[in-house]
Design a protein around this motif. Sequence first.
Motif, PDB file in Angstrom:
ATOM      1  N   HIS A  74      24.727  -6.955 -21.839  1.00  0.00           N
ATOM      2  CA  HIS A  74      25.270  -5.756 -22.479  1.00  0.00           C
ATOM      3  C   HIS A  74      26.365  -5.100 -21.631  1.00  0.00           C
ATOM      4  O   HIS A  74      26.972  -4.119 -22.045  1.00  0.00           O
ATOM      5  CB  HIS A  74      24.149  -4.743 -22.748  1.00  0.00           C
ATOM      6  N   ALA A 141      30.559  -9.465 -19.503  1.00  0.00           N
ATOM      7  CA  ALA A 141      29.414  -9.225 -20.387  1.00  0.00           C
ATOM      8  C   ALA A 141      29.240 -10.335 -21.421  1.00  0.00           C
ATOM      9  O   ALA A 141      28.126 -10.766 -21.705  1.00  0.00           O
ATOM     10  CB  ALA A 141      29.569  -7.872 -21.077  1.00  0.00           C
ATOM     11  N   TYR A 168      28.585  -5.974 -27.603  1.00  0.00           N
ATOM     12  CA  TYR A 168      27.442  -6.798 -27.218  1.00  0.00           C
ATOM     13  C   TYR A 168      26.518  -7.091 -28.390  1.00  0.00           C
ATOM     14  O   TYR A 168      26.192  -6.208 -29.179  1.00  0.00           O
ATOM     15  CB  TYR A 168      26.643  -6.097 -26.122  1.00  0.00           C
TER      16      TYR A 168
END
Length: 204
Positions: A74, A141, A168
């Motif tokens: 994330h 990420a 995410y």
Amino acid sequence: MKELVQHFLTNNMEEVVKKSLKNCHCKGLYSIMLLDSPGKTIRLYVATPGNEMWKNSPNHSFSDDMSIGFHPHHCDLKIVVLHGALFHWLVTEVPGNNIKRFKYDSKIKTGKIKFISDGTTSLTTDKAGFHKEGDVIHLAAASIHTVCCSVNQVTAWMVFEGKSDPNYKPVCYSNHDLTKADFSELYQPMTKELILATIARVDL
């Protein structure tokens, strides 16, 4: 890093104990939460002898059930290897059907763990190899990865989390049917004594 760890233990032990987990993600992997602050979180991971992280190496992951499937994060991460050797495996999703894809709820983030089948796909390796003490891995990420280490040795690494990625999506890739997996022994609380003993094993 020793001074950083000791600073949090001296000044923040109550919260460290509250947020730390035994058998985090897989058996034998301990997550010691030094600082829980969005965009600035710091975790110390320690894999103990007998851990199941060896199942995630290229030599085993498609003949044994992976213990930690491939996954993005994330937020951006910086991983610093502190003790032993950590194998880092970075992949990209490509068309195909040789690995299972899942959507999931994170035990750490949501308080529950749940996997929902999302079909099959394939992965291709971008980079894989061992990182020794002092090595730093910068991980975006959206990057898809897993890690592994020796079953017989103690391995430790620090993870520094950055700001959350608004794009995410919680997905995971594994050769194991995670919808049927038993997670009852995972994500167990740690005592202060266990945290101190674990940190002492890696001279922190």
